[in-house]
Scaffold this motif. Structure first.
Motif, PDB file in Angstrom:
ATOM      1  N   ARG A 686       0.833  -1.202   0.000  1.00 32.98           N
ATOM      2  CA  ARG A 686       0.000   0.000   0.000  1.00 32.98           C
ATOM      3  C   ARG A 686       0.861   1.244   0.000  1.00 32.98           C
ATOM      4  O   ARG A 686       1.968   1.264   0.541  1.00 32.98           O
ATOM      5  N   LYS A 700      -5.534   9.036   1.868  1.00 30.41           N
ATOM      6  CA  LYS A 700      -5.807   8.131   0.741  1.00 30.41           C
ATOM      7  C   LYS A 700      -4.954   6.874   0.895  1.00 30.41           C
ATOM      8  O   LYS A 700      -3.813   6.949   1.339  1.00 30.41           O
ATOM      9  N   THR A 701      -5.550   5.811   0.553  1.00 26.83           N
ATOM     10  CA  THR A 701      -4.795   4.561   0.509  1.00 26.83           C
ATOM     11  C   THR A 701      -4.784   4.083  -0.931  1.00 26.83           C
ATOM     12  O   THR A 701      -5.842   3.887  -1.527  1.00 26.83           O
ATOM     13  N   LEU A 702      -3.637   3.930  -1.487  1.00 24.78           N
ATOM     14  CA  LEU A 702      -3.522   3.540  -2.894  1.00 24.78           C
ATOM     15  C   LEU A 702      -2.945   2.133  -2.950  1.00 24.78           C
ATOM     16  O   LEU A 702      -1.918   1.851  -2.336  1.00 24.78           O
ATOM     17  N   ARG A 703      -3.646   1.312  -3.652  1.00 27.21           N
ATOM     18  CA  ARG A 703      -3.156  -0.079  -3.786  1.00 27.21           C
ATOM     19  C   ARG A 703      -3.101  -0.438  -5.234  1.00 27.21           C
ATOM     20  O   ARG A 703      -4.046  -0.977  -5.784  1.00 27.21           O
TER      21      ARG A 703
ATOM     22  N   LYS B 637     -10.131   4.627 -13.523  1.00 25.86           N
ATOM     23  CA  LYS B 637     -10.637   3.518 -12.719  1.00 25.86           C
ATOM     24  C   LYS B 637      -9.794   3.313 -11.471  1.00 25.86           C
ATOM     25  O   LYS B 637     -10.287   2.869 -10.442  1.00 25.86           O
ATOM     26  N   LEU B 640     -11.105   4.968  -8.451  1.00 27.82           N
ATOM     27  CA  LEU B 640     -12.435   4.647  -7.927  1.00 27.82           C
ATOM     28  C   LEU B 640     -12.328   3.847  -6.635  1.00 27.82           C
ATOM     29  O   LEU B 640     -11.349   3.146  -6.413  1.00 27.82           O
ATOM     30  N   SER B 641     -13.347   3.981  -5.847  1.00 30.74           N
ATOM     31  CA  SER B 641     -13.394   3.122  -4.666  1.00 30.74           C
ATOM     32  C   SER B 641     -13.778   1.718  -5.108  1.00 30.74           C
ATOM     33  O   SER B 641     -14.296   1.529  -6.200  1.00 30.74           O
ATOM     34  N   ASN B 642     -13.537   0.804  -4.234  1.00 31.24           N
ATOM     35  CA  ASN B 642     -13.778  -0.600  -4.580  1.00 31.24           C
ATOM     36  C   ASN B 642     -15.215  -0.838  -4.988  1.00 31.24           C
ATOM     37  O   ASN B 642     -15.509  -1.530  -5.949  1.00 31.24           O
ATOM     38  N   LYS B 643     -16.100  -0.238  -4.233  1.00 33.37           N
ATOM     39  CA  LYS B 643     -17.529  -0.444  -4.457  1.00 33.37           C
ATOM     40  C   LYS B 643     -17.920   0.042  -5.850  1.00 33.37           C
ATOM     41  O   LYS B 643     -18.602  -0.640  -6.608  1.00 33.37           O
ATOM     42  N   LYS B 644     -17.462   1.243  -6.129  1.00 37.89           N
ATOM     43  CA  LYS B 644     -17.820   1.823  -7.423  1.00 37.89           C
ATOM     44  C   LYS B 644     -17.167   1.062  -8.551  1.00 37.89           C
ATOM     45  O   LYS B 644     -17.718   0.954  -9.643  1.00 37.89           O
ATOM     46  N   ARG B 645     -15.990   0.560  -8.286  1.00 37.14           N
ATOM     47  CA  ARG B 645     -15.303  -0.167  -9.349  1.00 37.14           C
ATOM     48  C   ARG B 645     -16.079  -1.426  -9.709  1.00 37.14           C
ATOM     49  O   ARG B 645     -16.239  -1.777 -10.869  1.00 37.14           O
TER      50      ARG B 645
END
Lengths: 790, 682
Positions: A686, A700-703, B637, B640-645
């Protein structure tokens, strides 16, 4: 002769019955009979005693013999065949021995009988053991008494002979009433036959009413009359005892239609018997009226046509009122209208090709997307019937009543609206996009890179123990020195000062300060040397000693390396207690901090260059220190342990803030040049952006990486860029704009993934460093190369 | 603090009831329950929280809404079912004793007759509701009307279905409410618009239906029982609404002779019968007032329809433009504008389509649908071959009044045509125009599809395309509305394929050609595989390395090419290494050529821009553009948040599927067109 015998028997029968006791009744009576039936021979009492148990049978059989004798005399040969048969049967039966025994008894009994006769005859004699008789030839014949085997006699076990005639055919005796002779020479008579027995039984007359019971009142034998016996019999049969009772008597009709001569009542016949009933007439009239009025229809069997008449249609919706819509009511969804491919003559592109057709045929019926296969017919008359028509309709009706109906919200979202609005890519330029140069020549991994403050040189250190300096633009190696034979160079860092050029490198427990004078201008070289040499002697003049005078081992030993290194330009070496992994300079260049994760209390050290002094700011540190960094503008010091970041105010010497990124293992941090934002790279893939003003949690957490992140770095020269290096061999470049306005959050835009480093033993890019001014970055790879990206 | 709520006492647990519990509650057998549900239109529900309803068990069960079942408790039909059960017991007993006569009497007299009249009103409180739900009813009844009678399907039911269907068809004819029809492989679809409701139903082709397999006719029979009642009342209402007497007179004798629609004789209210239907004239509305009422109801804007009706009676030769009272058609000028729905064909237009024409249906053409459709669209006189049944306007094929003849047989060749007629006609005095041996002058011969295409497009089409024996144009469904991004067979291919696809196609073509001609310079053309190589990361890395080498070799060139590339593609968000290099290379070559030309003192010959190279360039550009877009999208993309993705993924799944479908169709069409072109060339 035989009738005589019978008569005799009948005459003598009554007398013993009257005088006999019970025993006599049982035994003696019959014996007596037998003896009487024998020609003038008495009964020997000893004989009686001898065979008590078998006497009845014996007696009977003797009787039989007797009878047989008589009968035999009458009809000579008639029964002989029977007898022979009987004897044969005797021989062939399963239990011949038994029969033999019984035979023996017979003969014995017979013997005893004859003996008894003789005894009776000669009782008066002074007991000679024999009697003399005249035999057939007139010679005297001694008839010996039968030997009485007393209880002790040895003879008792002698087998009784049964067959006295020997092995000759029985037919020889056919003419005679006897079969052979016994030991005393007497004839052995033939055994009795069934008829003879019956005759015997018939001849025995039981007295009337004999019961064999004793009347307890009188002690006399109880005799019952015929009537009494009848009653008893009926009682045992559960019948009614009364004589002549009829359980089912004929019914007698008391009130018969027969006119009696004398009537019961003498009243005259009433009038109403002759007058029609008014009441009935009334009721009939009622019905007649109903029929006339048509209220009663004559019965008509329901026919076929009334079914159809039943269907009467009318306006159901005459007074229609719309029902308020019920949310629970879902009307059945309509079937979709047919598409182009359902046409009988569709455009040719809708026809399935061979592969599609095969796939459709092979698929299971439920799996098919369409339940029909498009087909083309060039004329309407060629269209066949649709095979599945009824089936489809049936399935539809099943759906209508069996399928649960659910209102589903259709996703009517424009996918574009989901995507975030990103700044125009043109506004984000410039940023590195391509690999501009590759620096080759390192053996093993390159662990660290650093670009000098002028942006001309690149320093790199790696597993081979060398520190190399390269010309950034050309990728040419300009300087190199081997700092250590066994230890890898873990980190290299240029001093952030444009006046002089000093490179700090750490290998093992030693930090080397290098002035690569061969590539520097003389001024700069002199300046650099001055900076490094200023501190000599400072430590000596102020030895670190405690109050009690004991000389304490200083945390860092400043010394000169060997002459060979000094000749290269490595001027100072500082040895600390454990392996140094990270070096970070203070912005002014006077201090630098080192982190050696293994040393517990000595993990973080701050070195003062001007005084050649090493200090340990933390007596005890919570957790394993990973990296430490100075604030770019304030006297704040950041220390990252495995999962927290603490910031300390160096001036006030206090803890300012603890950040909790929520990471499992922090690998590296970097502070934004503005000082309010920190990026954190972690081994758990992360990349975290911390806004110090916002929260202790990441903003923000970017993965985006597949593997661990090794290094993160902000661009320090005013461009809103930051980069990270990961074990998957890629660098990711982000746009990270921090605005002065407190109300606005930082905008982070992913820009570019730079791929080029090969992954070796699960390590890819080890380090990343930005050019001080240009949008270029340099990465160190585990594949032994460094790459310049622009 | 309130009382602690117990589980399973209220809410979802009480609102739903399983089927077995419902059956137990109603105390009827499962088949009776099924019948009741079908009659009452009660269907199972899917509770939102199934686990709560089934008290934790996850077994698959059918749930009904408790109130629905509660409401069934008061149903009078329930009592009838119970009576029926009692009688069934008696009959069974009688049969068990072998008293067949008794059983028959019981069955005749005691079996309760079930009437569903009250259910119609109950289920459809308004007439519009009933119309809305008529689709399934019509499809089912039309199917049953064409089934053979059997043990499960008594002949009485079939004849009832036939009667109701024909009555409905008569209404549609009279009110001109048929709008569209479509010949599919399943059967013929019809769509009528009655009181603003679109009713779509499917009629099977006249073949014996396959009824084997696991089809339960008891269920279908139950549906039919209700649907016949419903359609009866709907018909009554429809007939009375246009001033007709509902059960129209039914002539059993005509029906026996295959008179189908012709066996019915419509009559206006309060007017005596108009007697003569013997000549097969379609039932005409006698009462003008009734007609007016009919039109008012059949169409939305009311009063002028009667006039337009009279207008329509005059032969119309395609001058609909004059009609100023109708709605003008609004065409959008820009493609991005929203399209507002406009009312479609009105009854008057429908009534005038075939007005004044006289059709003759040949023996091989389907009489039943044509007999229905043609009058529904204004044709007053339809004749057919005598073998097709009674009730024709004329059975004489050579009747001079016939204007159109519908034939489904190809014309005979001349020789055949000459050979036969003499023998058959046997020198008859009257000339008999008999397709295919001879044609009547002035008569139009068309295939049946012409009728359908005409009514779907709302105008008379050129009959020569549909001439007998001609290859027919594709028959298209009138219900498919072309959507953006979907394939539309009406438009030429060029208009709907994306640029890249077209270019790729061209490229492919050329490649094919080259493969055929065994071209030597295959290097100049990049196939799709090469393209893939460009995208490949490895190659881009290698390019970088190559650049490294180049830079060490001649820096000047490199920088120039770099600058060039920069100038070219700065607007592109991402510059691709490979293309950079190749374009740089091209520039260098050009430069080199210029230098050479300068040295030799010749003018630079303009580069031969073959179409091939142009195409290649175009394609490359398009590909690059598309890839850039893709990368931009990927980048977005990432944010995007996980949900939206996940949501986006779901949305894109559908659209991607549609796209691939469309692409597939376009590819097929391209291939077909190419084959056709090749055939033409030969």
């Amino acid at each position: 002769m035989a009738p005589n015998a019978r008569k005799r028997k009948a005459a003598t029968r009554d007398a013993p019955a009257e005088s006999g006791s019970e025993e006599e009744l049982a035994n003696g009576l019959f014996d007596g009979i037998l003896s009487h039936s024998e020609d003038e021979s008495g009964v020997s009492p000893d004989e009686d005693a001898e065979s008590e148990a078998s006497s009845v049978i014996g007696g009977l059989s003797d009787e039989d013999d007797e009878e047989e004798d008589e009968e035999e005399a009458e009809e000579e040969g008639g029964n002989e065949a029977d007898i022979r048969e009987q004897l044969r049967n005797l021989k062939t039966t399963d239990h011949p021995s038994k029969r033999i025994v019984s035979d023996a008894i017979l003969t014995n009994a017979h013997d005893s009988v004859t003996n008894g006769e003789l005894d009776g005859q000669e009782d008066e004699d002074p007991k000679p053991n024999y009697t003399v008789a005249i035999d057939a030839n007139g010679n005297p014949r001694y008839l010996y008494n039968e030997i009485d085997p007393v209880y002790d006699s040895d003879d008792s076990d002698a087998p009784a002979t049964t067959n006295t005639i020997g092995n000759i055919p029985l037919s020889y005796y056919d003419k005679y009433p006897h079969i052979g002779y016994d030991i005393n020479g007497r004839k052995i008579m033939r055994p009795a036959k069934g008829e003879a027995l019956d005759a015997l039984l018939d001849s025995i007359d039981i007295p009337k009413g004999w019961t064999g019971l004793t009347d307890p009142a009188t002690g006399k034998p109880l005799n019952l009359s015929e009537e009494e016996l009848d009653v008893l019999k009926k009682l045992t049969r559960n019948e009614i005892v009364e004589e002549g009772y009829d359980p089912y008597p004929e019914m007698v009709y008391y009130f018969s239609g027969k006119q009696e001569i004398m009537p019961l009542s003498a009243a005259p016949e009433p009038k109403r018997r002759f007058v029609p009933s008014k009441h009935e007439a009334k009721r009939v009239m009622k019905i007649v009226k109903a029929i006339r009025e048509g209220r009663i229809q004559p019965y008509k069997p329901p026919g076929e046509e009334d079914d159809e008449e039943e269907r009467i249609y009318y306006d159901v919706w005459a007074d229609e009122k719309p029902r308020p819509e019920n949310s629970m009511h879902l009307p059945a969804p309509k079937l979709p209208p047919p598409g182009y491919d359902a046409s009988y003559h569709p455009p040719p592109e809708y026809l399935p090709d061979k592969a599609e057709k095969e796939a459709w045929l092979a698929a299971d019926e439920e799996d098919r997307e369409k339940d029909y296969l498009p087909a083309n017919y060039d004329a309407l008359r060629k269209v066949p019937g649709y095979e599945r028509f009824v089936k489809e309709r049936f399935e539809r009706s099943l759906d209508l009543y069996l399928a649960p109906r659910v209102r589903r919200n259709k996703l009517n979202i424009d996918p574009e609206s989901l995507l975030p609005k990103l700044p125009n890519p043109d506004d984000l330029k410039p940023f590195p996009t391509t690999c501009a140069a590759i620096f080759r020549g390192q053996q093993g991994r390159v662990r660290s890179v650093s670009i000098d403050p002028h942006g001309v040189f690149l320093a790199s250190g790696g597993d081979d123990g060398f520190v190399r300096i390269w010309e950034l633009l050309t990728g040419r190696e300009v300087w190199q020195a081997r700092l250590s034979d066994e230890d890898a160079v873990d980190t290299v860092k240029w001093r952030p000062d444009t006046e002089c050029s000093i490179l700090a490198a750490a290998a093992g427990e030693t930090i080397y300060l290098v002035v690569p004078f061969t590539i520097l201008s003389p001024d700069m070289e002199q300046h650099s040397r001055d900076v490094l040499d200023a501190g000599w002697g400072y430590a000596a003049s102020k030895p670190s000693s405690t109050t009690n005078g004991a000389i304490k081992e200083p945390p860092g030993k400043w010394s000169r390396p060997g002459s060979s290194l000094e000749h290269k330009g490595v001027l100072v070496q500082v040895t600390v207690r454990s392996m140094v992994k990270v070096i970070n300079w203070h912005r002014k260049g006077d201090y630098f901090a080192t982190v050696s994760p293994r040393g517990q209390s000595t993990a973080v050290a701050i070195h003062t260059l001007s005084k050649h002094l090493t200090q340990l700011p933390f007596r005890r540190l919570k957790g394993i220190a990973q990296t430490a960094q100075f604030h770019p503008s304030k006297a704040i010091f950041f220390v990252a342990t495995r999962n927290t970041i603490r910031s300390y105010d160096l001036a006030k010497q206090e803890l300012v803030k603890i950040l909790q990124p929520g990471a499992k293992w922090i690998s590296s941090i970097d502070v934004h040049p503005g000082g309010d934002n920190i990026i954190v790279g972690t081994y758990d893939k992360r990349l975290l952006w911390h806004d110090l003003d916002l929260s202790t949690k990441p903003y923000k957490t970017l993965r985006f990486h597949q593997e661990a992140i090794r290094a993160v770095r902000f661009h320090q020269g005013g461009l809103p860029l930051f980069a990270d290096a990961s074990d998957d061999g890629s660098l990711q470049i982000f746009h990270g704009k921090v605005v002065g306005d407190l109300m606005e959050n930082a905008t982070i835009v992913p820009l570019k993934v730079l791929r080029g480093h090969k992954v070796k033993s699960r390590l890819g890019a080890m380090d990343v460093e930005w050019h001080p001014r240009e949008p270029w970055c340099v990465s160190a790879g585990a594949d032994g190369t460094c790459r310049l990206w622009n | 603090m309130g009382r602690i709520k117990k589980k399973g006492i209220s809410g979802a647990a009480k609102n739903y009831i399983t089927r077995s519990r419902a059956v137990k509650k109603l105390q009827i057998s499962l088949p009776d329950f099924r019948r009741l549900c079908i009659f009452k239109g009660i269907y199972p529900r899917e509770p939102r929280k199934k686990k709560k309803v089934s008290k934790g068990s996850t077994a698959a069960t059918t749930f009904y809404y408790t109130k629905d079942v509660q409401y069934l408790l008061h149903e009078p039909l329930l009592a009838k079912f119970r009576e029926h059960k009692a009688v069934a017991k008696k009959i069974a007993r009688a049969l068990g004793r072998g008293e067949a006569g008794d059983a028959a009497r019981l069955e005749k007299n005691l079996i309760p007759k079930i009437k569903l009249d009250h259910l119609v009103k109950e289920r459809y409180p308004t007439f519009i509701d009933a119309l809305r739900d008529l689709d399934d009813a019509l499809s089912m009844l039309f199917l049953f009307a064409s089934l053979p009678s059997s043990q499960h399907v008594p002949a009485k039911t079939i004849s009832l279905c036939q009667r109701l269907c024909h009555e409905f068809e008569h209404y549609v004819i009279v009110s001109h409410s048929l709008r569209k029809s479509f010949l599919s492989i399943k059967g013929i679809y019809y769509q009528a618009t009655i009181q603003g409701q679109d009713i779509l139903w499917l009629v099977p082709y006249r073949f014996v239906q396959r009824t084997g397999g696991d089809i339960d006719f008891r269920i279908m029979g139950t549906f039919v029982e209700f649907y016949t009642t419903l359609l009866g009342f709907v018909n009554y209402r429809l007939y009375t609404s246009i001033g007709l007497v509902y059960p129209p007179k039914f002539n059993a004798k005509v029906d026996e002779q295959g008179g189908e629609l012709g066996a019915f004789q419509l009559e206006g209210k309060g007017v005596s019968t108009n007697g003569n239907t013997t000549n097969g004239d379609k039932p005409v509305v006698v009462n003008p007032e009734a007609q007016a009422i009919a039109d008012k109801i059949a169409t939305l804007p009311g009063t002028e329809e009667a006039e337009s009706e009279t207008e329509a009676l005059a032969p119309v030769d395609g001058d609909e433009e004059e009609n100023t009272e109708g709605i003008d058609k609004f065409e959008t000028t820009a493609p991005d504008a929203d399209i507002l729905p406009q009312p479609q064909v009105t009854g008057a237009e429908a009534a005038s389509l075939f007005a004044g024409m006289v059709f003759y249906i040949s023996r091989e053409a389907p009489k039943a649908p044509l007999e229905f459709i043609l009058p529904a669209f204004g044709c007053k006189r339809v004749g057919w071959d005598a073998s097709l049944g009674d009730g024709a306007y004329t059975t004489n094929e050579s009747d001079p009044s016939i204007t159109h003849q519908i034939v489904d047989r190809p014309a005979l060749s001349d020789a055949e045509a000459m050979a036969v007629p003499e023998t058959t006609n046997g020198g008859a005095a009257a000339f008999k125009a008999q397709w295919p041996r001879s044609t009547m002058p002035g008569r139009t011969y068309v295939q049946p599809q012409w009728v359908w295409d005409c009514i779907n497009q709302g105008k008379l089409l050129r009959p020569d395309i549909y001439a007998p024996g001609a290859e027919l144009p594709p028959h298209l469904s009138p219900w498919v509305k072309p959507k953006k991004g979907e394939y539309d067979p009406n438009l030429p291919l060029q208009l709907q394929e994306p640029e890249v696809e077209a270019l790729e196609e061209v490229e492919e073509d050329e490649e094919d050609e080259e493969a055929a001609s065994d071209a030597k310079d295959a290097s100049s053309i990049e196939s799709g595989d090469d393209m893939a190589a460009i995208v490949d990361r490895d190659s881009s890395v290698e390019a970088g390395e190559g650049m490294d080498v180049v830079s060490s070799a001649d820096e000047e060139e490199d920088s120039e090419s770099d600058a060039d590339a920069g100038a070219d593609e700065w607007e592109g968000f991402e510059s691709d290494a490979e293309s950079d290099v190749s374009e740089g290379e091209a520039a260098r070559i050009r430069h080199q050529r210029e230098l050479e030309a300068e040295a030799t003192g010749m003018a630079i010959e303009p580069e031969a821009q073959t179409t091939k190279s142009k195409n290649a360039a175009l394609r490359k550009k398009a590909v690059k553009k598309r890839r850039e877009e893709e990368e931009e999208r990927e980048r977005q993309k990432m944010m995007l948040s996980n949900k939206k993705r996940k949501l986006l993924k779901r949305i894109e799944y559908g659209s991607n599927k549609r796209d691939t479908e469309a692409e597939n169709l376009r590819r097929k069409r391209r291939r077909i067109e190419k084959a056709k072109a090749a055939a033409n060339a030969v």
